[in-house]
Design a protein around this motif. Sequence first.
Motif, mmCIF file in Angstrom:
data_model
loop_
_atom_site.group_PDB
_atom_site.id
_atom_site.type_symbol
_atom_site.label_atom_id
_atom_site.label_comp_id
_atom_site.label_asym_id
_atom_site.label_seq_id
_atom_site.Cartn_x
_atom_site.Cartn_y
_atom_site.Cartn_z
ATOM 1 N N ILE A 423 0.845 -1.186 0.000
ATOM 2 C CA ILE A 423 0.000 0.000 0.000
ATOM 3 C C ILE A 423 0.883 1.240 0.000
ATOM 4 O O ILE A 423 1.634 1.484 0.954
ATOM 5 C CB ILE A 423 -0.934 0.019 1.225
ATOM 6 N N HIS A 424 0.850 2.013 -1.077
ATOM 7 C CA HIS A 424 1.596 3.265 -1.225
ATOM 8 C C HIS A 424 3.088 3.089 -0.960
ATOM 9 O O HIS A 424 3.759 4.025 -0.520
ATOM 10 C CB HIS A 424 1.042 4.337 -0.287
ATOM 11 N N GLY A 425 3.599 1.899 -1.182
ATOM 12 C CA GLY A 425 5.021 1.660 -0.996
ATOM 13 C C GLY A 425 5.468 1.773 0.447
ATOM 14 O O GLY A 425 6.667 1.883 0.724
ATOM 15 N N ILE A 426 4.530 1.728 1.386
ATOM 16 C CA ILE A 426 4.860 1.897 2.799
ATOM 17 C C ILE A 426 4.469 0.669 3.616
ATOM 18 O O ILE A 426 5.246 0.177 4.422
ATOM 19 C CB ILE A 426 4.153 3.139 3.384
ATOM 20 N N ASP A 440 4.360 -2.290 8.717
ATOM 21 C CA ASP A 440 5.184 -1.145 8.333
ATOM 22 C C ASP A 440 6.530 -1.710 7.889
ATOM 23 O O ASP A 440 7.344 -2.123 8.721
ATOM 24 C CB ASP A 440 5.352 -0.202 9.529
ATOM 25 N N MET A 441 6.771 -1.735 6.585
ATOM 26 C CA MET A 441 7.915 -2.505 6.085
ATOM 27 C C MET A 441 9.248 -1.899 6.523
ATOM 28 O O MET A 441 10.207 -2.622 6.824
ATOM 29 C CB MET A 441 7.859 -2.635 4.565
ATOM 30 N N ARG A 559 9.495 2.201 -1.815
ATOM 31 C CA ARG A 559 10.210 1.235 -2.642
ATOM 32 C C ARG A 559 9.245 0.094 -2.968
ATOM 33 O O ARG A 559 8.606 -0.473 -2.084
ATOM 34 C CB ARG A 559 11.422 0.676 -1.893
ATOM 35 N N THR A 560 9.130 -0.245 -4.224
ATOM 36 C CA THR A 560 8.214 -1.294 -4.649
ATOM 37 C C THR A 560 8.843 -2.659 -4.420
ATOM 38 O O THR A 560 9.971 -2.925 -4.851
ATOM 39 C CB THR A 560 7.854 -1.133 -6.135
ATOM 40 N N LEU A 561 8.131 -3.530 -3.700
ATOM 41 C CA LEU A 561 8.598 -4.882 -3.434
ATOM 42 C C LEU A 561 7.710 -5.877 -4.159
ATOM 43 O O LEU A 561 6.510 -5.643 -4.340
ATOM 44 C CB LEU A 561 8.563 -5.181 -1.931
ATOM 45 N N THR A 562 8.300 -6.987 -4.536
ATOM 46 C CA THR A 562 7.509 -8.069 -5.116
ATOM 47 C C THR A 562 6.854 -8.853 -3.983
ATOM 48 O O THR A 562 7.227 -8.726 -2.812
ATOM 49 C CB THR A 562 8.394 -9.010 -5.942
ATOM 50 N N LEU A 563 5.880 -9.690 -4.322
ATOM 51 C CA LEU A 563 5.244 -10.521 -3.306
ATOM 52 C C LEU A 563 6.253 -11.441 -2.643
ATOM 53 O O LEU A 563 6.182 -11.712 -1.432
ATOM 54 C CB LEU A 563 4.114 -11.337 -3.934
ATOM 55 N N THR A 564 7.219 -11.929 -3.430
ATOM 56 C CA THR A 564 8.254 -12.796 -2.865
ATOM 57 C C THR A 564 9.090 -12.056 -1.838
ATOM 58 O O THR A 564 9.408 -12.583 -0.761
ATOM 59 C CB THR A 564 9.165 -13.328 -3.985
#
Length: 605
Positions: A423-426, A440-441, A559-564
Amino acid sequence: MRKVIAALPDTLISQIAAGEVVERPASVVKEVLENAIDAGAQAITIRLEEGGCQRISIQDDGLGIAHTELHLAIQRHATSKITSLADLESVASLGFRGEALASIASVSRFSITTRTSEDDHAWQIQVNGGQTMGDAAPSSGPIGTTVDVQDLYFNTPARRKFLKSSATELGHCLELIRRIALSRPDIGFAIWHNGKVIERWASCNIEQRVDAILGQEFQSSKIALEHISGPLTVRGFISKPTSSRARADQQYSFVNGRFIRDKVIQHAIRSAYQDVLHGDRQPMVVLSLEIDPQLVDVNVHPAKTEVRFREGGAVHQFIYKAIQHALGTAAGQSIDSSPQYAPSYGFAQTSGTGSPSYTSYANSASSISSFSNQNLPLSQSSLSQSSKSEIDNFFIQLNNRPADHLAPTENNDLPLGHALAQIHGIYILAQNKFGLVLVDMHAAHERVLYEKLKEDLASGIKVQQLLVPVVMHASELEVGKAQEHRAILNQLGFDVATLSPTQLAIRTIPTLLQKAEPIGLVRNLLNDLDSTGSQAVVDAAQHERLATQACHAAVRAHRTLTLTEMDALLRQMEQTERADQCNHGRPTWIQLSIQDLDKLFLRGR
């Protein structure tokens, strides 16, 4: 003109002693309650008028006092608790000096009514401002003792004028009674004020007593703690880091059943929470330390609220490790069996409002899922660079792992579930068998890196040799401490040599702290080693540096993360201690149950 030396009258001596023992009505309540507990009471009734300033009456069902000894009970230094120096060095009772009742009686209108199981009736003795009003006389009353204190400080108006309002004095009395009630949940307490019951606690277990006294805030966030090592045992409850307070007003420490304020224990508590609490927030704790009475001196303070441990450093480390162990759970472990709690950062809605409750979970018992043995590729040296390529490398290595490690399990029982989206890269949105998980990544990754760095640090401290030794001007006491603790200083990475009676030379410092101010660090370390026997100053400075490195190296927002990659981070969280909070004390994830989601959409109505 020369004044003649003369012995003071006993009444004046008792009034002087009362200045130390009887500070306010709460002091009277404390001393009488301790005597009641020592007498084996199982039910105690406290009656107060005008906050205790006008009257304090405490009735217990203990053993009572033999009427032939009643006149001794109000004499100074008359006691049944100790008979020799050996008894004083291993005090097991709450009272032992034999001066409390005499001091109280010297500044009030005082009476004791008591009856033992051998007596046919009760006996009473009265004292008015230190003057005994005749011998003990027959009276009426049940088995046990009733102490009645009226008009406190009526004969010492200079002391009475320092008393606060009745509401303030009542507050002090209630806080004192709460402390004693927490230490003895097996005893029932009833508190009356101005003819009305204001508190009543029946005999129960410690958890029920804690819940009754500390309320819902602590009840919904407490973690049970029990740790035993040799002659030391600590039991009680501590709050999860997400439930903290601005003040340390709900920290209760007991040593052998006695409430104390001890800097060693307080320092150990604060140190254990140092990297999971936000700012100056304070945890809530109820800790009971049991120790061999010969290893602790309780005769160091008039009010007996301070103690001195024979091995303060060992006690500090014992409590520190016990709390660290209780806090050190991986994210999401045993969600279905652990109590829900509402973090105090705006996530929680008060119960009973019909609004959803966003809750986080921490307590651990069951084992976590697979995807184990993942080691972060970011070393201590690489973290100092905190470059984007290193973060990329971290996720590349995770992506290269076999796909079956990340495949959803058939029963979907991974504690933090499987990632669905970002969600929103966050925030990471995940699903587990309980409902929805929000992560919260950045905060989560920061904690993972931080714990890994602490593991690396534990393997050995790297030392930086100073090109020019730093000369530190020190007092004779500090020089003595440096010589006494030189071996410990060397273990911590400091080579401190004595140049003169007032100078020390600092030759090496830990590499991680090479940018720190060495003189202030060594001075604080010497004070800390002397008072608590620990290296908390160095640990705190090193962990602060590690926390900064972890924060800089953690994956950034947007930062865009993949599902993996998201799943890999969830698995790391499940295997990282204290992963429910970031290094600054903020929560890293919350759980929305299916019931919470149903409430949001009014399903079932």
